[in-house]
Design a protein around this motif. Structure first.
Motif, PDB file in Angstrom:
ATOM      1  N   ARG A 152      58.790  19.995  41.596  1.00 59.47           N
ATOM      2  CA  ARG A 152      59.939  19.209  42.029  1.00 59.47           C
ATOM      3  C   ARG A 152      60.291  19.516  43.484  1.00 59.47           C
ATOM      4  N   LEU A 153      60.156  20.800  43.861  1.00 60.82           N
ATOM      5  CA  LEU A 153      60.483  21.212  45.232  1.00 60.82           C
ATOM      6  C   LEU A 153      59.416  20.778  46.234  1.00 60.82           C
ATOM      7  N   ASN A 154      58.382  20.108  45.725  1.00 60.12           N
ATOM      8  CA  ASN A 154      57.362  19.578  46.629  1.00 60.12           C
ATOM      9  C   ASN A 154      56.649  20.705  47.375  1.00 60.12           C
ATOM     10  N   LYS A 155      56.513  21.845  46.677  1.00 56.66           N
ATOM     11  CA  LYS A 155      55.885  23.009  47.316  1.00 56.66           C
ATOM     12  C   LYS A 155      54.370  22.894  47.232  1.00 56.66           C
ATOM     13  N   ILE A 156      53.837  21.966  47.974  1.00 59.14           N
ATOM     14  CA  ILE A 156      52.385  21.811  48.004  1.00 59.14           C
ATOM     15  C   ILE A 156      51.976  21.729  49.475  1.00 59.14           C
ATOM     16  N   SER A 157      51.026  22.561  49.852  1.00 66.28           N
ATOM     17  CA  SER A 157      50.637  22.566  51.266  1.00 66.28           C
ATOM     18  C   SER A 157      49.159  22.305  51.439  1.00 66.28           C
ATOM     19  N   GLY A 158      48.860  21.709  52.574  1.00 66.22           N
ATOM     20  CA  GLY A 158      47.469  21.473  52.946  1.00 66.22           C
ATOM     21  C   GLY A 158      46.982  22.656  53.753  1.00 66.22           C
ATOM     22  N   ALA A 159      46.104  23.457  53.140  1.00 67.10           N
ATOM     23  CA  ALA A 159      45.639  24.682  53.804  1.00 67.10           C
ATOM     24  C   ALA A 159      44.128  24.622  53.995  1.00 67.10           C
ATOM     25  N   TYR A 160      43.708  24.977  55.188  1.00 65.82           N
ATOM     26  CA  TYR A 160      42.268  25.092  55.424  1.00 65.82           C
ATOM     27  C   TYR A 160      41.838  26.513  55.088  1.00 65.82           C
ATOM     28  N   LEU A 161      40.810  26.643  54.246  1.00 62.94           N
ATOM     29  CA  LEU A 161      40.308  27.974  53.882  1.00 62.94           C
ATOM     30  C   LEU A 161      39.170  28.380  54.805  1.00 62.94           C
ATOM     31  N   PRO A 162      39.176  29.652  55.223  1.00 61.03           N
ATOM     32  CA  PRO A 162      38.148  30.122  56.153  1.00 61.03           C
ATOM     33  C   PRO A 162      36.838  30.520  55.465  1.00 61.03           C
ATOM     34  N   TYR A 163      35.743  30.118  56.054  1.00 62.99           N
ATOM     35  CA  TYR A 163      34.406  30.514  55.588  1.00 62.99           C
ATOM     36  C   TYR A 163      33.572  30.907  56.804  1.00 62.99           C
ATOM     37  N   TRP A 164      32.548  31.721  56.559  1.00 64.57           N
ATOM     38  CA  TRP A 164      31.543  32.032  57.582  1.00 64.57           C
ATOM     39  C   TRP A 164      30.221  31.478  57.114  1.00 64.57           C
ATOM     40  N   THR A 165      29.371  31.098  58.057  1.00 64.17           N
ATOM     41  CA  THR A 165      27.970  30.887  57.693  1.00 64.17           C
ATOM     42  C   THR A 165      27.140  31.699  58.675  1.00 64.17           C
ATOM     43  N   TYR A 166      26.022  32.206  58.171  1.00 63.62           N
ATOM     44  CA  TYR A 166      25.144  33.037  59.004  1.00 63.62           C
ATOM     45  C   TYR A 166      23.718  32.502  58.966  1.00 63.62           C
ATOM     46  N   ASP A 167      23.071  32.578  60.116  1.00 62.76           N
ATOM     47  CA  ASP A 167      21.631  32.332  60.215  1.00 62.76           C
ATOM     48  C   ASP A 167      21.007  33.661  60.621  1.00 62.76           C
ATOM     49  N   SER A 168      19.817  33.936  60.133  1.00 66.55           N
ATOM     50  CA  SER A 168      19.139  35.153  60.583  1.00 66.55           C
ATOM     51  C   SER A 168      17.642  35.051  60.355  1.00 66.55           C
ATOM     52  N   LYS A 169      16.910  35.606  61.304  1.00 65.49           N
ATOM     53  CA  LYS A 169      15.489  35.819  61.079  1.00 65.49           C
ATOM     54  C   LYS A 169      15.386  37.158  60.382  1.00 65.49           C
ATOM     55  N   THR A 170      14.474  37.290  59.441  1.00 62.41           N
ATOM     56  CA  THR A 170      14.303  38.600  58.810  1.00 62.41           C
ATOM     57  C   THR A 170      12.837  38.979  58.830  1.00 62.41           C
ATOM     58  N   PHE A 171      12.597  40.260  59.007  1.00 63.04           N
ATOM     59  CA  PHE A 171      11.252  40.807  58.955  1.00 63.04           C
ATOM     60  C   PHE A 171      11.344  42.038  58.069  1.00 63.04           C
ATOM     61  N   SER A 172      10.631  42.005  56.938  1.00 61.98           N
ATOM     62  CA  SER A 172      10.756  43.103  55.975  1.00 61.98           C
ATOM     63  C   SER A 172       9.427  43.814  55.786  1.00 61.98           C
ATOM     64  N   HIS A 173       9.513  45.135  55.724  1.00 64.96           N
ATOM     65  CA  HIS A 173       8.346  45.923  55.334  1.00 64.96           C
ATOM     66  C   HIS A 173       8.604  46.354  53.892  1.00 64.96           C
ATOM     67  N   TYR A 174       7.616  46.154  53.034  1.00 64.82           N
ATOM     68  CA  TYR A 174       7.865  46.475  51.624  1.00 64.82           C
ATOM     69  C   TYR A 174       6.774  47.360  51.040  1.00 64.82           C
ATOM     70  N   VAL A 175       7.143  48.076  49.992  1.00 67.82           N
ATOM     71  CA  VAL A 175       6.198  48.818  49.151  1.00 67.82           C
ATOM     72  C   VAL A 175       6.399  48.288  47.735  1.00 67.82           C
ATOM     73  N   VAL A 176       5.311  47.887  47.113  1.00 66.45           N
ATOM     74  CA  VAL A 176       5.409  47.375  45.737  1.00 66.45           C
ATOM     75  C   VAL A 176       4.431  48.106  44.821  1.00 66.45           C
ATOM     76  N   ARG A 177       4.789  48.133  43.556  1.00 67.93           N
ATOM     77  CA  ARG A 177       3.914  48.655  42.512  1.00 67.93           C
ATOM     78  C   ARG A 177       3.359  47.426  41.808  1.00 67.93           C
ATOM     79  N   VAL A 178       2.022  47.321  41.798  1.00 66.26           N
ATOM     80  CA  VAL A 178       1.404  46.131  41.207  1.00 66.26           C
ATOM     81  C   VAL A 178       0.646  46.534  39.950  1.00 66.26           C
ATOM     82  N   GLY A 179       0.896  45.820  38.889  1.00 68.38           N
ATOM     83  CA  GLY A 179       0.195  46.080  37.630  1.00 68.38           C
ATOM     84  C   GLY A 179      -0.703  44.899  37.292  1.00 68.38           C
ATOM     85  N   ASN A 180      -1.995  45.196  37.007  1.00 67.55           N
ATOM     86  CA  ASN A 180      -2.907  44.130  36.588  1.00 67.55           C
ATOM     87  C   ASN A 180      -3.411  44.419  35.169  1.00 67.55           C
ATOM     88  N   TYR A 181      -3.494  43.370  34.397  1.00 69.46           N
ATOM     89  CA  TYR A 181      -3.931  43.518  33.001  1.00 69.46           C
ATOM     90  C   TYR A 181      -5.448  43.634  32.936  1.00 69.46           C
TER      91      TYR A 181
END
Ligand SMILES: [Zn+2]
Ligand SMILES: [Zn+2]
Length: 369
Positions: A152-181
């Motif tokens: 009734r009090l008309n308590k409704i507001s138009g609010a913009y919500l903040p967000y971030w977006t990120y771009d990134s190049k990635t280069f990963s060195h990995y160690v894996v355990r591989v199992g073969n049947y």
């Protein structure tokens, strides 16, 4: 001595708002037309939506580039109840907190921080949001009267919500355990009716080895919410926002609206983005290494050419407190999808229950009679 009228004129000249050319009033952003509209004489001023292709900003230089900070044409209001910080046009005063409904809100000296680069302007008007609020309340009879009061009090507001977006190049060195049947033929002796018999069967074994390698992946627009004041589950329910609707931020879009100041910093947001990217990298490595079973043992990733964008997404919000808890009703300002939570009114439930019992009792008396 200056007259009251002169002071008013001086005040008006101070403001950054775009004035109505026909009556001088402050125009407001109008979701229906996507332009500015004068609330006094309905004069419309179109906004030219632009799409700058170079909106990605250097993450490492963030905060040092003054061009990307909010100007002093906005002020930050802080809520003493829920801690939400609202960014408003410098000549507007907030009299309640949009995120919890509290009137315990005051202007602060806090800087508004990094300014938005892109925005999805409101498509849903306040009238539409209000009508949706009304419909939603009608469907919730057991909600307490307090909720209806908020409406009734008309308590409704138009609010913009903040967000971030990120771009990134990635280069990963990995160690894996591989199992073969591999399969071996095994023979064993079984006893049937006390007689021994030789059984031959193929048994699956796994041969393990460890290997290492490199994995590259480019991430584009990893979206991270920078707001913590809107109920996460409700927000989930009004998703998605169509990011194709993003356009360059302009102050005109804020006229008559507010923006929540991000409570997740650019750096904190990037940590969250890294968690997401790390998981995607692990999945990517598991998918790219040949083997029947691939278990990632260790990954170390270098992130480079990191860029970010600060976005504002539109939300109509109505909040109120009940027994020290905050309840919210929200409308996606782009799509019109609604979600809300509310406390049950035990008084109403009790009254209805008593009413139902009385009816049952009367029916019982009639049947007996
Ligand atoms: Zn006007
Ligand atoms: Zn608040």
């Amino acid at each position: 001595m200056t007259s009251f009228d002169d002071q008013q004129t001086a005040l008006k000249e101070d403001t950054e708002n775009i004035k109505c050319p026909s009556c001088g009033g402050n125009t407001e952003f109008d979701p229906a037309s996507g332009g500015l509209k004068c609330p006094f004489c309905s004069h419309e001023i179109p906004i030219e939506a632009t799409f700058d292709q170079n909106v990605e900003l250097d993450f490492k230089k963030a905060g040092t580039d003054l061009n990307h900070l909010w100007k002093d044409d906005v002020r930050v209001f802080s809520c003493g109840n829920c801690g939400a910080e609202s960014v408003l046009d410098a000549n507007v005063v907030a009299d309640f907190c949009s995120f919890c409904g509290s009137s315990h809100i005051a202007v602060t000296e806090h800087d508004a921080g990094i300014a938005p680069g892109l925005v999805i302007p409101f498509h849903i008007s306040k009238e539409e949001a209000h009508a949706k609020f009304q419909d939603w309340i009608k469907g919730h009879f057991f909600a307490p009267t307090k909720l209806k009061e908020t409406y009734r009090l008309n308590k409704i507001s138009g609010a913009y919500l903040p967000y971030w977006t990120y771009d990134s190049k990635t280069f990963s060195h990995y160690v894996v355990r591989v199992g073969n049947y591999y399969y071996v033929t095994e023979t064993r002796t079984v006893y049937e009716d006390g007689k021994p018999r030789t059984v031959t069967e193929q048994v699956r074994k796994i041969r393990w080895h460890q290997q290492s390698g490199n994995y590259r992946k480019f991430f584009d627009d990893v979206l991270i919410k920078a707001s913590t004041t809107v109920d996460a589950k409700l927000l989930q329910n009004v998703q998605p926002f169509q990011l194709a609707g993003l356009t360059d931020y302009k102050t005109e879009y804020m006229s008559g609206f507010l923006a929540e100041r991000y409570s997740v910093s650019l750096q904190q947001g990037f940590k969250k983005a890294q968690d997401y990217m790390e998981q995607r990298i692990v999945n990517g490595i598991e998918g790219s290494v040949a083997g029947d079973i691939v278990e990632v043992v260790n990954v170390s990733t270098d992130y480079s050419d990191i860029t970010y964008k600060h976005l504002l997404l539109p939300l109509w919000i109505s909040s109120f407190q009940f027994n020290q808890k905050v309840y919210q009703f929200i409308v996606n300002g782009q799509s019109g999808k609604v979600a809300g939570n509310y406390p049950l009114s035990f008084v109403k439930i009790a009254l209805v229950s008593i009413g139902v019992l009385i009816v049952i009792f009367i029916v019982y008396l009639l049947i007996q009679g």
